[in-house]
Design an enzyme around this catalytic site. Sequence first.
Site, PDB file in Angstrom:
ATOM      1  N   TYR A 129       0.842  -1.206   0.000  1.00 28.27           N
ATOM      2  CA  TYR A 129       0.000   0.000   0.000  1.00 28.27           C
ATOM      3  C   TYR A 129       0.882   1.264   0.000  1.00 28.27           C
ATOM      4  O   TYR A 129       0.519   2.301  -0.533  1.00 28.27           O
ATOM      5  CB  TYR A 129      -0.980  -0.018   1.180  1.00 28.27           C
ATOM      6  CG  TYR A 129      -2.201   0.848   0.960  1.00 28.27           C
ATOM      7  CD1 TYR A 129      -3.027   0.659  -0.153  1.00 28.27           C
ATOM      8  CD2 TYR A 129      -2.539   1.861   1.847  1.00 28.27           C
ATOM      9  CE1 TYR A 129      -4.146   1.453  -0.358  1.00 28.27           C
ATOM     10  CE2 TYR A 129      -3.659   2.650   1.646  1.00 28.27           C
ATOM     11  CZ  TYR A 129      -4.448   2.445   0.545  1.00 28.27           C
ATOM     12  OH  TYR A 129      -5.554   3.235   0.341  1.00 28.27           O
ATOM     13  N   LYS A 148      -3.124   8.167   3.162  1.00 32.52           N
ATOM     14  CA  LYS A 148      -4.359   7.932   3.930  1.00 32.52           C
ATOM     15  C   LYS A 148      -4.180   8.375   5.389  1.00 32.52           C
ATOM     16  O   LYS A 148      -5.132   8.872   6.004  1.00 32.52           O
ATOM     17  CB  LYS A 148      -4.772   6.453   3.878  1.00 32.52           C
ATOM     18  CG  LYS A 148      -5.303   5.987   2.527  1.00 32.52           C
ATOM     19  CD  LYS A 148      -6.572   6.694   2.075  1.00 32.52           C
ATOM     20  CE  LYS A 148      -7.194   5.988   0.878  1.00 32.52           C
ATOM     21  NZ  LYS A 148      -8.275   6.762   0.231  1.00 32.52           N
TER      22      LYS A 148
HETATM   23  C1  N5H Z   1      -2.778  -3.282  -0.202  1.00 34.10           C
HETATM   24  C2  N5H Z   1      -3.514  -2.998  -1.232  1.00 34.10           C
HETATM   25  C3  N5H Z   1      -3.103  -3.350  -2.622  1.00 34.10           C
HETATM   26  C4  N5H Z   1      -1.932  -2.463  -3.111  1.00 34.10           C
HETATM   27  C5  N5H Z   1      -2.262  -1.013  -3.213  1.00 34.10           C
HETATM   28  C6  N5H Z   1      -3.321  -0.508  -3.871  1.00 34.10           C
HETATM   29  C7  N5H Z   1      -3.678   0.891  -3.858  1.00 34.10           C
HETATM   30  C8  N5H Z   1      -4.712   1.353  -4.513  1.00 34.10           C
HETATM   31  C9  N5H Z   1      -5.192   2.762  -4.442  1.00 34.10           C
HETATM   32  C10 N5H Z   1      -4.794   3.684  -5.570  1.00 34.10           C
HETATM   33  C11 N5H Z   1      -5.748   4.850  -5.522  1.00 34.10           C
HETATM   34  C12 N5H Z   1      -4.825   2.990  -6.919  1.00 34.10           C
HETATM   35  C13 N5H Z   1      -4.271   3.790  -8.062  1.00 34.10           C
HETATM   36  O1  N5H Z   1      -4.013   4.970  -7.952  1.00 34.10           O
HETATM   37  C14 N5H Z   1      -4.071   3.059  -9.355  1.00 34.10           C
HETATM   38  C15 N5H Z   1      -3.514   3.934 -10.474  1.00 34.10           C
HETATM   39  O2  N5H Z   1      -2.117   4.009 -10.384  1.00 34.10           O
HETATM   40  C16 N5H Z   1      -3.860   3.326 -11.857  1.00 34.10           C
HETATM   41  N1  N5H Z   1      -5.296   3.216 -12.069  1.00 34.10           N
HETATM   42  C17 N5H Z   1      -6.020   4.200 -12.657  1.00 34.10           C
HETATM   43  O3  N5H Z   1      -5.539   5.241 -13.064  1.00 34.10           O
HETATM   44  C18 N5H Z   1      -7.510   3.951 -12.769  1.00 34.10           C
HETATM   45  C19 N5H Z   1      -7.860   3.908 -14.250  1.00 34.10           C
HETATM   46  C20 N5H Z   1      -8.255   5.034 -12.014  1.00 34.10           C
HETATM   47  C21 N5H Z   1      -9.751   4.855 -12.063  1.00 34.10           C
HETATM   48  O4  N5H Z   1      -7.845   4.923 -10.663  1.00 34.10           O
HETATM   49  C22 N5H Z   1      -7.670   6.032  -9.915  1.00 34.10           C
HETATM   50  N2  N5H Z   1      -7.331   5.817  -8.649  1.00 34.10           N
HETATM   51  O5  N5H Z   1      -7.832   7.134 -10.366  1.00 34.10           O
HETATM   52  C23 N5H Z   1      -4.774  -2.200  -1.052  1.00 34.10           C
HETATM   53  C24 N5H Z   1      -6.028  -2.919  -1.422  1.00 34.10           C
HETATM   54  C25 N5H Z   1      -6.128  -4.241  -0.694  1.00 34.10           C
HETATM   55  C26 N5H Z   1      -7.253  -2.038  -1.057  1.00 34.10           C
HETATM   56  C27 N5H Z   1      -7.400  -0.836  -1.941  1.00 34.10           C
HETATM   57  C28 N5H Z   1      -7.531  -1.059  -3.408  1.00 34.10           C
HETATM   58  C29 N5H Z   1      -7.408   0.385  -1.353  1.00 34.10           C
HETATM   59  C30 N5H Z   1      -7.601   1.682  -2.026  1.00 34.10           C
HETATM   60  O6  N5H Z   1      -7.172   2.696  -1.472  1.00 34.10           O
HETATM   61  O7  N5H Z   1      -8.215   1.732  -3.111  1.00 34.10           O
END
Ligand code: N5H
Length: 259
Positions: free
Chosen positions: A160, A167
């Site tokens: 994370y 967060k």
């Molecule tokens: C321990 C975990 C798994 C590892 C970490 C995951 C973190 C996720 C959160 C962030 C916000 C994801 C993110 O920014 C992905 C982007 O780099 C690429 N994706 C995108 O751009 C998509 C298309 C758009 C829609 O996404 C965003 N954010 O704009 C954590 C998990 C078990 C729980 C989890 C998934 C937590 C969380 O904070 O969402």
Amino acid sequence: MNLSLEGKTYVIMGVANKRSIAWGISQSLSKAGATLIFTYAGERMEKNVRQLADSLDQEETMVLPCDITDDNEIEKTFQDIKDKVGHIDGLAHCIAFANKEELDGDYLNTTRDGFMLAHSISSYSLTAVAKVIRELDLMKEGGSIVTMTYLGGERIVKNYNVMGVAKASLDASVQYLANDLGKDSIRVNAISAGPIRTLSAKGIGGFNDVLQEMEEKAPLNRLVTQEEVGDTALFLMSDLARGITGETIHVDAGYNKVG
Ligand code: N5H
């Protein structure tokens, strides 16, 4: 006092598609009779959000762009909202981002730019929006602001990384904002959801393992759904939660109490 949100208006930030937690919240609030206004990030999201908004049982749907890295755009979006509806009763902030390559391996490898980006989008954006809401006196009858957080801000959760640090900053902001806005009868709370398959979780390494561990270890032995998070947001938006602010409610089948 009941859960009806009839005659109330809420802004929902962060719907990407039908799996979004923001969409679960939208459905719960809409079923309770609320009027909803949606903001989306970037043109890519617009079509999806419009389609989803149109599928709700709403008289008129308001869907606006809002790039939360741009203070002028935030101000313009919320001024538009004020011009249209006069005041709002609540806001759901369901926005986060970190560079994918920094959500894997050692936290130590986080770059300065990646750190700033994750904090700007995932944490400061709540403060920026709250600030504009107060400047425009948009919640003049009081209100409820709800943001989404995750266990990885309270303790170490593998991979994370910089999101956990962001967060933690968001969680602290919730408390300080609750203190600043309490005098205006605006409550500020966070929901800490268990892992849910959403677009932002897509393609993140090790996500399946996290889901499996949750099913095995959580007191309820199962995952949680967008609808369950939505119903908790509904509670927090309603008068039933009138004594709650600066709080984080875990909607995670009890997982955070284990281990
Ligand atoms: C321990 C975990 C798994 C590892 C970490 C995951 C973190 C996720 C959160 C962030 C916000 C994801 C993110 O920014 C992905 C982007 O780099 C690429 N994706 C995108 O751009 C998509 C298309 C758009 C829609 O996404 C965003 N954010 O704009 C954590 C998990 C078990 C729980 C989890 C998934 C937590 C969380 O904070 O969402």
